[in-house]
Write an enzyme that holds these catalytic residues in place. Sequence first.
Site, PDB file in Angstrom:
ATOM      1  N   GLN A   1      -9.348  15.346 114.118  1.00  0.00           N
ATOM      2  CA  GLN A   1      -8.266  15.333 115.106  1.00  0.00           C
ATOM      3  C   GLN A   1      -8.149  16.656 115.852  1.00  0.00           C
ATOM      4  O   GLN A   1      -7.672  16.692 116.981  1.00  0.00           O
ATOM      5  CB  GLN A   1      -6.941  14.982 114.434  1.00  0.00           C
ATOM      6  CG  GLN A   1      -6.870  13.544 113.946  1.00  0.00           C
ATOM      7  CD  GLN A   1      -5.629  13.251 113.145  1.00  0.00           C
ATOM      8  OE1 GLN A   1      -4.739  14.090 113.017  1.00  0.00           O
ATOM      9  NE2 GLN A   1      -5.559  12.061 112.582  1.00  0.00           N
TER      10      GLN A   1
ATOM     11  N   LYS B   1       4.867   3.381 109.332  1.00  0.00           N
ATOM     12  CA  LYS B   1       4.115   4.438 110.013  1.00  0.00           C
ATOM     13  C   LYS B   1       3.077   3.858 110.960  1.00  0.00           C
ATOM     14  O   LYS B   1       2.890   4.359 112.073  1.00  0.00           O
ATOM     15  CB  LYS B   1       3.440   5.344 108.980  1.00  0.00           C
ATOM     16  CG  LYS B   1       2.633   6.488 109.576  1.00  0.00           C
ATOM     17  CD  LYS B   1       2.095   7.381 108.482  1.00  0.00           C
ATOM     18  CE  LYS B   1       1.133   8.422 109.006  1.00  0.00           C
ATOM     19  NZ  LYS B   1       1.758   9.400 109.913  1.00  0.00           N
TER      20      LYS B   1
ATOM     21  N   ASN C   1       5.526  12.692 110.321  1.00  0.00           N
ATOM     22  CA  ASN C   1       4.291  13.029 109.610  1.00  0.00           C
ATOM     23  C   ASN C   1       3.090  12.466 110.367  1.00  0.00           C
ATOM     24  O   ASN C   1       2.109  12.038 109.759  1.00  0.00           O
ATOM     25  CB  ASN C   1       4.327  12.493 108.179  1.00  0.00           C
ATOM     26  CG  ASN C   1       3.290  13.162 107.285  1.00  0.00           C
ATOM     27  OD1 ASN C   1       2.747  14.217 107.616  1.00  0.00           O
ATOM     28  ND2 ASN C   1       3.007  12.544 106.151  1.00  0.00           N
TER      29      ASN C   1
ATOM     30  N   ASP D   1       4.407   6.235 114.044  1.00  0.00           N
ATOM     31  CA  ASP D   1       3.533   7.256 114.634  1.00  0.00           C
ATOM     32  C   ASP D   1       3.525   7.191 116.154  1.00  0.00           C
ATOM     33  O   ASP D   1       3.567   8.227 116.830  1.00  0.00           O
ATOM     34  CB  ASP D   1       2.105   7.107 114.104  1.00  0.00           C
ATOM     35  CG  ASP D   1       1.900   7.866 112.798  1.00  0.00           C
ATOM     36  OD1 ASP D   1       2.901   8.214 112.146  1.00  0.00           O
ATOM     37  OD2 ASP D   1       0.730   8.107 112.432  1.00  0.00           O
TER      38      ASP D   1
ATOM     39  N   HIS E   1       1.477   5.212 103.988  1.00  0.00           N
ATOM     40  CA  HIS E   1       1.362   3.802 104.349  1.00  0.00           C
ATOM     41  C   HIS E   1       0.122   3.144 103.755  1.00  0.00           C
ATOM     42  O   HIS E   1       0.157   1.980 103.348  1.00  0.00           O
ATOM     43  CB  HIS E   1       1.363   3.663 105.874  1.00  0.00           C
ATOM     44  CG  HIS E   1       0.328   4.492 106.577  1.00  0.00           C
ATOM     45  ND1 HIS E   1      -0.463   3.999 107.594  1.00  0.00           N
ATOM     46  CD2 HIS E   1      -0.069   5.793 106.432  1.00  0.00           C
ATOM     47  CE1 HIS E   1      -1.268   4.948 108.033  1.00  0.00           C
ATOM     48  NE2 HIS E   1      -1.049   6.042 107.343  1.00  0.00           N
ATOM     49  N   ARG E   2      -0.988   3.868 103.707  1.00  0.00           N
ATOM     50  CA  ARG E   2      -2.231   3.257 103.226  1.00  0.00           C
ATOM     51  C   ARG E   2      -2.226   3.059 101.711  1.00  0.00           C
ATOM     52  O   ARG E   2      -2.882   2.141 101.206  1.00  0.00           O
ATOM     53  CB  ARG E   2      -3.437   4.066 103.687  1.00  0.00           C
ATOM     54  CG  ARG E   2      -3.506   4.176 105.197  1.00  0.00           C
ATOM     55  CD  ARG E   2      -4.899   4.375 105.743  1.00  0.00           C
ATOM     56  NE  ARG E   2      -4.835   4.611 107.173  1.00  0.00           N
ATOM     57  CZ  ARG E   2      -4.661   3.670 108.090  1.00  0.00           C
ATOM     58  NH1 ARG E   2      -4.531   2.403 107.710  1.00  0.00           N
ATOM     59  NH2 ARG E   2      -4.609   3.971 109.383  1.00  0.00           N
TER      60      ARG E   2
ATOM     61  N   ASP F   1     -10.416   6.269 106.378  1.00  0.00           N
ATOM     62  CA  ASP F   1      -9.103   5.623 106.309  1.00  0.00           C
ATOM     63  C   ASP F   1      -9.146   4.320 105.517  1.00  0.00           C
ATOM     64  O   ASP F   1      -8.090   3.724 105.253  1.00  0.00           O
ATOM     65  CB  ASP F   1      -8.556   5.352 107.720  1.00  0.00           C
ATOM     66  CG  ASP F   1      -7.827   6.558 108.291  1.00  0.00           C
ATOM     67  OD1 ASP F   1      -7.619   7.539 107.551  1.00  0.00           O
ATOM     68  OD2 ASP F   1      -7.468   6.525 109.484  1.00  0.00           O
TER      69      ASP F   1
ATOM     70  N   SER G   1     -10.459  18.147 109.743  1.00  0.00           N
ATOM     71  CA  SER G   1      -9.961  16.967 110.449  1.00  0.00           C
ATOM     72  C   SER G   1     -10.635  16.863 111.811  1.00  0.00           C
ATOM     73  O   SER G   1     -10.666  17.843 112.564  1.00  0.00           O
ATOM     74  CB  SER G   1      -8.442  17.052 110.629  1.00  0.00           C
ATOM     75  OG  SER G   1      -7.969  15.982 111.437  1.00  0.00           O
TER      76      SER G   1
ATOM     77  N   GLY H   1      -0.029  12.984 112.229  1.00  0.00           N
ATOM     78  CA  GLY H   1      -1.056  13.979 112.490  1.00  0.00           C
ATOM     79  C   GLY H   1      -1.607  13.906 113.901  1.00  0.00           C
ATOM     80  O   GLY H   1      -1.819  14.936 114.550  1.00  0.00           O
TER      81      GLY H   1
ATOM     82  N   GLU I   1      -1.755  12.181 104.759  1.00  0.00           N
ATOM     83  CA  GLU I   1      -0.330  12.027 104.476  1.00  0.00           C
ATOM     84  C   GLU I   1       0.013  12.456 103.059  1.00  0.00           C
ATOM     85  O   GLU I   1       1.121  12.908 102.768  1.00  0.00           O
ATOM     86  CB  GLU I   1       0.099  10.581 104.716  1.00  0.00           C
ATOM     87  CG  GLU I   1       0.250  10.197 106.173  1.00  0.00           C
ATOM     88  CD  GLU I   1      -1.047   9.855 106.870  1.00  0.00           C
ATOM     89  OE1 GLU I   1      -0.995   9.323 107.986  1.00  0.00           O
ATOM     90  OE2 GLU I   1      -2.143  10.139 106.310  1.00  0.00           O
TER      91      GLU I   1
ATOM     92  N   LYS J   1      -3.480   2.455 116.083  1.00  0.00           N
ATOM     93  CA  LYS J   1      -2.735   3.705 116.239  1.00  0.00           C
ATOM     94  C   LYS J   1      -3.618   4.755 116.889  1.00  0.00           C
ATOM     95  O   LYS J   1      -3.186   5.498 117.784  1.00  0.00           O
ATOM     96  CB  LYS J   1      -2.249   4.209 114.890  1.00  0.00           C
ATOM     97  CG  LYS J   1      -1.549   5.565 114.963  1.00  0.00           C
ATOM     98  CD  LYS J   1      -1.545   6.288 113.641  1.00  0.00           C
ATOM     99  CE  LYS J   1      -2.898   6.852 113.282  1.00  0.00           C
ATOM    100  NZ  LYS J   1      -2.882   7.701 112.074  1.00  0.00           N
ATOM    101  N   SER J   2      -4.847   4.859 116.427  1.00  0.00           N
ATOM    102  CA  SER J   2      -5.756   5.887 116.933  1.00  0.00           C
ATOM    103  C   SER J   2      -5.981   5.738 118.432  1.00  0.00           C
ATOM    104  O   SER J   2      -5.965   6.724 119.173  1.00  0.00           O
ATOM    105  CB  SER J   2      -7.090   5.817 116.193  1.00  0.00           C
ATOM    106  OG  SER J   2      -6.913   6.050 114.817  1.00  0.00           O
TER     107      SER J   2
END
Length: 431
Positions: free
Chosen positions: A173, A411, A95, A51, A385-386, A314, A171, A97, A342, A24-25
Site C-alpha cells: 500500500q 469493515k 483502522n 473502510d 473482519h477476516r 488476504d 506493505s 490502511g 488489522e 474494497k481495494s
Amino acid sequence: MDDVYRVRPVAGPIVGAVRPPGSKSITNRALVCAALADGRSTLTGVLDSDDTRYMLAALQTLGFAMTVSDEGKTILLDGAGGRIPAIEADLFVGNSGTTIRFLTAMLTLGAGGFRLDGVARMRERPIEDLVAALNQLGARVRCEAENGCPPLWVHANGLPGGAASVRGDVSSQFLSGLMLAAPCAEAAVELTIDGVLVSVPYVEITRRVMSAFGAEASTGADYARIKVANTGYRAAHYGIEPDASAASYFWAAAAITGGRVTVQGLGADSIQGDVRFVDCLEQMGCRVESSDDSLTVEGASLRGIDVDMNGISDTVQTLGAVALFAEGPTTIRNVGHIRHKETDRIAALACELRRLGGMVEESETGLVIHPGPLRGAEVETYDDHRMAMSLALVGLRQKGVVIKDPGCTAKTYPNFFTDLEGIASGACPPV
C-alpha cells in the site's frame, strides 16, 4: 449486531450462487483517482463498508463534491484536477490502511496542513516508509510519535516529484499510495523498490485502476522500478468488480462441505489477484470452472498443500479454515507482512485454529496447519473482519463454533453473515 454469532452447521453440501459486494481495494483506489481527475466521474458497484466510508468522509471533509445513490453503490464525484480543495483538515480513518496510506500521499498535492489519525491499532501500524519516500519526492510529512506510526501530519505545498526508493517488504500500500499521487506531481516520478515487493497483485490493481482514469504507470516485469508521468487523471465511468477476497469465503464453503458454489461477477480475467485462491483449492482436490463472468468451485476430498501465498495474503485465514478439513498438513509460506495488518494475522490465526482443535506450527513468515479432532469454541476475532469471516466457515461442519464480535465484518462486508446464511440454507440457488 449481537455480541456473538452462533454458526449453524449445514446438513449437507452447500450448493448455490452469490455475488459479493464491490472490492474494497478497487473502490478506494477509484475514489482517489476520481477525486484527482479533471471532471465528474461515475463509479458503480461501489462497496459500502466501514473502510470505504472513512475514505468518502475524508474526501468530503477535504471539499470534494459528490452524490451518492443506489444504497451507496453509485457515486458521482467531481474531481479537482489534481488539487485538494481544503487547506486544512483533521481526518480520522479508523483502522483503514488503504485510506490512511492513499490519503497521506494524495494530500501532499494540496496546500495547507492536514492531520491523519485512527484507532489504537492504527497507531501501531507502520507508515514511516511511505513518509520517507514522500519526503524524498520533496514533500513535508512527519509522524507525531517516534514509532513510525500514525498520527501524522502532511504540510502540503504540492509534490515536486523526481526519484525515491521505498521498502517493498512491509506493505504494497505504500507503493500504491505513491503511484496514485504521482500523476499529479509537478514532475515525473520514478520509484525504486528496496527489497522484495509483497502483494504484487495489489500493485497491479493500482496500475489498472490508474489506467482507467488516463494515467499510466510503467512497472516492468519484475516491479523493481516504477515510472509514472505527470499527466494527471481524466474523469471516467468506472465499474467496480465484486471483492475477490470476500469471494474466497464462499469458494471455501464449497470446499469444506463438498458442495458447489458459483461466485458471479468475477471471471478468470479479474484484475484482483485474490481470484487465484481457487488455484489453492484446486491443488487441494477441488474442481474449478471459470467463465467470463463467474468462477465456480466444486468440493471434493481435500488434501493438504504447500503454498506461497505472498501474492494473495488476504486469503491466508480462509485457507487456514479449509486446512482443518484436509488430509495431511498445509504449509503457508512467505506471508510475514500480514503481521502488520488489522492484527498480527499469523499469531491470531494460529491461536484460533488451535482453539478449534487444529495443531499449528507458527514461524515468523508462515504456518504449518495439521488437522486435528475438531471441537466447538468461542473464537476471538481481534477486531479483524477476516478472522470473523474465515473462521465462521469451520462452523459449517463443526457444531458449537461461536464468533465473537461479528460486527467487525462491517469493515469490508457488512452483510456477510446474512449472505452466508442465505447460501447455506439454499436460498441462493445457481442461476
